[in-house]
Design a protein around this motif. Structure first.
Motif, PDB file in Angstrom:
ATOM      1  N   LEU A 207       0.845  -1.182   0.000  1.00 37.79           N
ATOM      2  CA  LEU A 207       0.000   0.000   0.000  1.00 37.79           C
ATOM      3  C   LEU A 207       0.886   1.240   0.000  1.00 37.79           C
ATOM      4  O   LEU A 207       1.735   1.404   0.871  1.00 37.79           O
ATOM      5  CB  LEU A 207      -0.909   0.050   1.236  1.00 37.79           C
ATOM      6  CG  LEU A 207      -2.210  -0.745   1.178  1.00 37.79           C
ATOM      7  CD1 LEU A 207      -1.936  -2.227   1.395  1.00 37.79           C
ATOM      8  CD2 LEU A 207      -3.189  -0.240   2.225  1.00 37.79           C
ATOM      9  N   GLY A 208       0.685   2.094  -0.978  1.00 38.40           N
ATOM     10  CA  GLY A 208       1.436   3.332  -1.025  1.00 38.40           C
ATOM     11  C   GLY A 208       0.747   4.399  -0.191  1.00 38.40           C
ATOM     12  O   GLY A 208      -0.471   4.554  -0.245  1.00 38.40           O
ATOM     13  N   ALA A 209       1.524   5.129   0.583  1.00 37.17           N
ATOM     14  CA  ALA A 209       0.951   6.193   1.417  1.00 37.17           C
ATOM     15  C   ALA A 209       0.715   7.442   0.590  1.00 37.17           C
ATOM     16  O   ALA A 209       1.604   7.911  -0.123  1.00 37.17           O
ATOM     17  CB  ALA A 209       1.877   6.510   2.586  1.00 37.17           C
ATOM     18  N   MET A 210      -0.497   7.958   0.674  1.00 41.50           N
ATOM     19  CA  MET A 210      -0.818   9.292   0.179  1.00 41.50           C
ATOM     20  C   MET A 210      -0.982  10.162   1.425  1.00 41.50           C
ATOM     21  O   MET A 210      -1.915   9.972   2.201  1.00 41.50           O
ATOM     22  CB  MET A 210      -2.087   9.277  -0.668  1.00 41.50           C
ATOM     23  CG  MET A 210      -1.942   8.546  -1.988  1.00 41.50           C
ATOM     24  SD  MET A 210      -3.458   8.594  -2.984  1.00 41.50           S
ATOM     25  CE  MET A 210      -3.645  10.364  -3.261  1.00 41.50           C
ATOM     26  N   VAL A 211      -0.075  11.067   1.629  1.00 44.42           N
ATOM     27  CA  VAL A 211       0.016  11.803   2.891  1.00 44.42           C
ATOM     28  C   VAL A 211      -0.877  13.040   2.875  1.00 44.42           C
ATOM     29  O   VAL A 211      -0.744  13.887   1.980  1.00 44.42           O
ATOM     30  CB  VAL A 211       1.460  12.217   3.177  1.00 44.42           C
ATOM     31  CG1 VAL A 211       1.544  13.033   4.465  1.00 44.42           C
ATOM     32  CG2 VAL A 211       2.357  10.986   3.257  1.00 44.42           C
ATOM     33  N   TRP A 212      -1.776  13.130   3.862  1.00 42.32           N
ATOM     34  CA  TRP A 212      -2.578  14.344   3.999  1.00 42.32           C
ATOM     35  C   TRP A 212      -2.097  15.150   5.205  1.00 42.32           C
ATOM     36  O   TRP A 212      -1.497  14.618   6.119  1.00 42.32           O
ATOM     37  CB  TRP A 212      -4.075  14.038   4.084  1.00 42.32           C
ATOM     38  CG  TRP A 212      -4.572  13.161   5.188  1.00 42.32           C
ATOM     39  CD1 TRP A 212      -4.809  11.816   5.121  1.00 42.32           C
ATOM     40  CD2 TRP A 212      -4.972  13.555   6.520  1.00 42.32           C
ATOM     41  NE1 TRP A 212      -5.298  11.353   6.317  1.00 42.32           N
ATOM     42  CE2 TRP A 212      -5.421  12.397   7.185  1.00 42.32           C
ATOM     43  CE3 TRP A 212      -4.992  14.778   7.193  1.00 42.32           C
ATOM     44  CZ2 TRP A 212      -5.863  12.424   8.512  1.00 42.32           C
ATOM     45  CZ3 TRP A 212      -5.440  14.808   8.519  1.00 42.32           C
ATOM     46  CH2 TRP A 212      -5.882  13.635   9.156  1.00 42.32           C
ATOM     47  N   SER A 213      -2.360  16.444   5.150  1.00 45.57           N
ATOM     48  CA  SER A 213      -1.917  17.408   6.169  1.00 45.57           C
ATOM     49  C   SER A 213      -0.427  17.251   6.472  1.00 45.57           C
ATOM     50  O   SER A 213      -0.028  17.093   7.630  1.00 45.57           O
ATOM     51  CB  SER A 213      -2.735  17.266   7.455  1.00 45.57           C
ATOM     52  OG  SER A 213      -2.649  18.427   8.246  1.00 45.57           O
ATOM     53  N   PRO A 270       8.095  25.102   5.059  1.00 41.67           N
ATOM     54  CA  PRO A 270       7.189  24.127   4.447  1.00 41.67           C
ATOM     55  C   PRO A 270       7.880  23.239   3.416  1.00 41.67           C
ATOM     56  O   PRO A 270       7.606  22.030   3.344  1.00 41.67           O
ATOM     57  CB  PRO A 270       6.109  25.008   3.795  1.00 41.67           C
ATOM     58  CG  PRO A 270       6.125  26.268   4.585  1.00 41.67           C
ATOM     59  CD  PRO A 270       7.562  26.480   4.939  1.00 41.67           C
ATOM     60  N   GLN A 271       8.756  23.801   2.610  1.00 42.25           N
ATOM     61  CA  GLN A 271       9.448  22.998   1.601  1.00 42.25           C
ATOM     62  C   GLN A 271      10.311  21.924   2.246  1.00 42.25           C
ATOM     63  O   GLN A 271      10.368  20.787   1.754  1.00 42.25           O
ATOM     64  CB  GLN A 271      10.302  23.908   0.718  1.00 42.25           C
ATOM     65  CG  GLN A 271       9.495  24.790  -0.222  1.00 42.25           C
ATOM     66  CD  GLN A 271      10.326  25.854  -0.897  1.00 42.25           C
ATOM     67  OE1 GLN A 271      11.468  26.131  -0.494  1.00 42.25           O
ATOM     68  NE2 GLN A 271       9.778  26.482  -1.928  1.00 42.25           N
ATOM     69  N   ILE A 272      10.953  22.249   3.341  1.00 37.81           N
ATOM     70  CA  ILE A 272      11.789  21.267   4.033  1.00 37.81           C
ATOM     71  C   ILE A 272      10.922  20.168   4.640  1.00 37.81           C
ATOM     72  O   ILE A 272      11.243  18.977   4.547  1.00 37.81           O
ATOM     73  CB  ILE A 272      12.626  21.957   5.124  1.00 37.81           C
ATOM     74  CG1 ILE A 272      13.633  22.916   4.481  1.00 37.81           C
ATOM     75  CG2 ILE A 272      13.360  20.927   5.985  1.00 37.81           C
ATOM     76  CD1 ILE A 272      14.264  23.875   5.449  1.00 37.81           C
ATOM     77  N   ALA A 273       9.798  20.544   5.260  1.00 34.63           N
ATOM     78  CA  ALA A 273       8.904  19.557   5.867  1.00 34.63           C
ATOM     79  C   ALA A 273       8.335  18.609   4.816  1.00 34.63           C
ATOM     80  O   ALA A 273       8.191  17.400   5.068  1.00 34.63           O
ATOM     81  CB  ALA A 273       7.776  20.265   6.603  1.00 34.63           C
ATOM     82  N   LEU A 274       8.038  19.124   3.638  1.00 34.85           N
ATOM     83  CA  LEU A 274       7.514  18.278   2.558  1.00 34.85           C
ATOM     84  C   LEU A 274       8.601  17.378   1.998  1.00 34.85           C
ATOM     85  O   LEU A 274       8.372  16.191   1.730  1.00 34.85           O
ATOM     86  CB  LEU A 274       6.924  19.155   1.444  1.00 34.85           C
ATOM     87  CG  LEU A 274       5.696  19.989   1.802  1.00 34.85           C
ATOM     88  CD1 LEU A 274       5.336  20.932   0.653  1.00 34.85           C
ATOM     89  CD2 LEU A 274       4.509  19.091   2.120  1.00 34.85           C
ATOM     90  N   SER A 284       4.077   7.299  -1.470  1.00 32.60           N
ATOM     91  CA  SER A 284       3.902   7.411  -2.919  1.00 32.60           C
ATOM     92  C   SER A 284       3.685   8.853  -3.345  1.00 32.60           C
ATOM     93  O   SER A 284       4.218   9.297  -4.358  1.00 32.60           O
ATOM     94  CB  SER A 284       2.711   6.559  -3.377  1.00 32.60           C
ATOM     95  OG  SER A 284       2.976   5.177  -3.274  1.00 32.60           O
ATOM     96  N   SER A 285       2.883   9.594  -2.571  1.00 33.83           N
ATOM     97  CA  SER A 285       2.567  10.963  -2.947  1.00 33.83           C
ATOM     98  C   SER A 285       2.209  11.761  -1.704  1.00 33.83           C
ATOM     99  O   SER A 285       1.558  11.247  -0.791  1.00 33.83           O
ATOM    100  CB  SER A 285       1.404  10.992  -3.948  1.00 33.83           C
ATOM    101  OG  SER A 285       1.195  12.287  -4.470  1.00 33.83           O
ATOM    102  N   VAL A 286       2.632  13.013  -1.684  1.00 32.10           N
ATOM    103  CA  VAL A 286       2.295  13.928  -0.598  1.00 32.10           C
ATOM    104  C   VAL A 286       1.287  14.935  -1.134  1.00 32.10           C
ATOM    105  O   VAL A 286       1.536  15.607  -2.145  1.00 32.10           O
ATOM    106  CB  VAL A 286       3.551  14.665  -0.072  1.00 32.10           C
ATOM    107  CG1 VAL A 286       3.158  15.725   0.954  1.00 32.10           C
ATOM    108  CG2 VAL A 286       4.524  13.666   0.534  1.00 32.10           C
ATOM    109  N   ILE A 287       0.141  15.017  -0.479  1.00 31.03           N
ATOM    110  CA  ILE A 287      -0.945  15.881  -0.939  1.00 31.03           C
ATOM    111  C   ILE A 287      -0.735  17.285  -0.385  1.00 31.03           C
ATOM    112  O   ILE A 287      -0.689  17.486   0.831  1.00 31.03           O
ATOM    113  CB  ILE A 287      -2.310  15.336  -0.481  1.00 31.03           C
ATOM    114  CG1 ILE A 287      -2.511  13.906  -0.988  1.00 31.03           C
ATOM    115  CG2 ILE A 287      -3.439  16.236  -0.970  1.00 31.03           C
ATOM    116  CD1 ILE A 287      -3.721  13.215  -0.385  1.00 31.03           C
ATOM    117  N   VAL A 288      -0.604  18.249  -1.283  1.00 31.55           N
ATOM    118  CA  VAL A 288      -0.452  19.642  -0.868  1.00 31.55           C
ATOM    119  C   VAL A 288      -1.715  20.410  -1.241  1.00 31.55           C
ATOM    120  O   VAL A 288      -2.362  20.133  -2.248  1.00 31.55           O
ATOM    121  CB  VAL A 288       0.785  20.301  -1.508  1.00 31.55           C
ATOM    122  CG1 VAL A 288       2.058  19.596  -1.062  1.00 31.55           C
ATOM    123  CG2 VAL A 288       0.690  20.305  -3.032  1.00 31.55           C
TER     124      VAL A 288
END
Length: 345
Positions: A207-213, A270-274, A284-288
């Protein structure tokens, strides 16, 4: 933009995806996220596509369907160039069948989402919460029907516990029904609970993580500082109450580390945290999200470079907390760590 497989599937997802919860915002939560209309949303979609961000995430519960409606307008005429992820299961009304993942609800929810999105298929349908009142067999057999009819391409979950996911996967394997390939999770430098159990499950089961918040409900924007009041106009009081609490001292310790790395890299907090999240296993993907073009362009600056191992270690040290039993022995004791080595980034 880099692309990664969405879990154990053949679908490639951009490492950054766009969260459309800011579209059509209404109500106490979503109005604070953003209130983009179709015109503004189309401009934000334009910027995303120019940068290679082609995955857009929404949900029926976001502003009572308005987010899906605005997204549908914003992508009109270019459906084949985008991937749509939407979610269902949370209540959309007060009726007995207006919530959950029953066959009745799922079929109706998908039909409603297709109408609002102005499309005839959903690339990724995720269950927004586990429905303890509906047999897992009913849920998965319905998802199988939706996939076979072409209305849904892939399926995933969000806000499930480990045992709920594993029970579902076992039933899917038993009957040959579609397996979940994505797990949309809360994960950030001030919320690392995902690492204690769900990350290992994702690695093991594909399962790939799609990260929210990913910015911790707005805590990692760079506006919060030790000993300083919240900036005037901050929405943190309105939004953070919907997420897990964060101890003040822990937050300040993380922000101090982010400040130090920001000085070394010339990047924003924010860029560093992402970017830190993009180096974590199973992601898999970070939701911005973004309420305007400026915020979106800043978030897009989180890709195309990487933190050094020393910088990652500095952020890891500042953000690590003691995990609860039975997870904590794996971090502290050599014997447990030898049997359960940490996942490689």
């Amino acid at each position: 933009m880099d692309y990664r497989p969405l879990g154990k599937s053949g679908l490639k997802a951009p490492v950054l995806s766009f969260g459309a919860g800011t579209f059509g915002g209404s109500g106490p939560l979503f109005s604070n996220w953003g209130q983009s209309d179709a015109v503004e949303a189309r401009r934000l979609v334009d910027i995303c596509l120019e940068a290679g961000v082609n995955l857009f995430d929404t949900a029926d519960v976001y502003s009572d369907g308005a987010s899906e409606e605005v997204l549908g307008e914003a992508i009109k005429g270019r459906r084949d160039t985008v991937l749509i992820s939407t979610k269902t299961s949370l209540p959309m009304g007060d009726g007995p069948n207006d919530a959950g993942s029953s066959r009745f609800r799922l079929i109706r929810a998908v039909e409603d989402a297709l109408r609002r999105l102005q499309t005839n298929y959903i690339d990724l349908l995720q269950l927004h919460a586990f429905d303890a009142g509906t047999p897992v067999e009913e849920v998965l057999s319905t998802l199988d029907t939706l996939v076979r009819t072409g209305k849904v391409r892939y399926v995933g979950v969000s806000n499930f516990s480990g045992w709920q996911i594993m029970k579902s996967l076992a039933v899917a394997d038993r009957y040959g029904w579609p397996r979940y390939v994505a797990n949309q999770v809360y994960y950030s430098l001030v919320g690392r609970d995902y690492e204690w159990d769900l990350m290992q499950l994702g690695e093991d089961q594909g399962l790939g993580a799609m990260v929210w918040s990913p910015l911790g409900w707005g805590r990692l924007t760079g506006k919060i500082r030790r000993g300083a009041p919240l900036p005037e106009g901050s929405r943190l009081h309105e939004t953070a109450s919907f997420g897990p609490p964060v101890d003040d001292e822990h937050l300040y310790r993380v922000v101090d580390a982010l400040d130090a790395v920001a000085k070394e890299t010339g990047k924003t907090i924010p860029q560093i945290a992402l970017n830190w999240l993009l180096q974590r296993p199973t992601v898999s993907s970070v939701i911005v999200g973004a309420r305007n073009e400026e915020q979106l362009r800043q978030n897009l600056g989180a890709v195309g470079w990487s933190l050094t191992s020393d910088q990652v270690a500095k952020l890891d040290e500042a953000s690590t907390v003691t995990a609860p039993y039975p997870h904590f022995p794996y971090r502290r004791q050599e014997g447990f760590a030898r049997l359960n080595p940490p996942l490689a980034g």
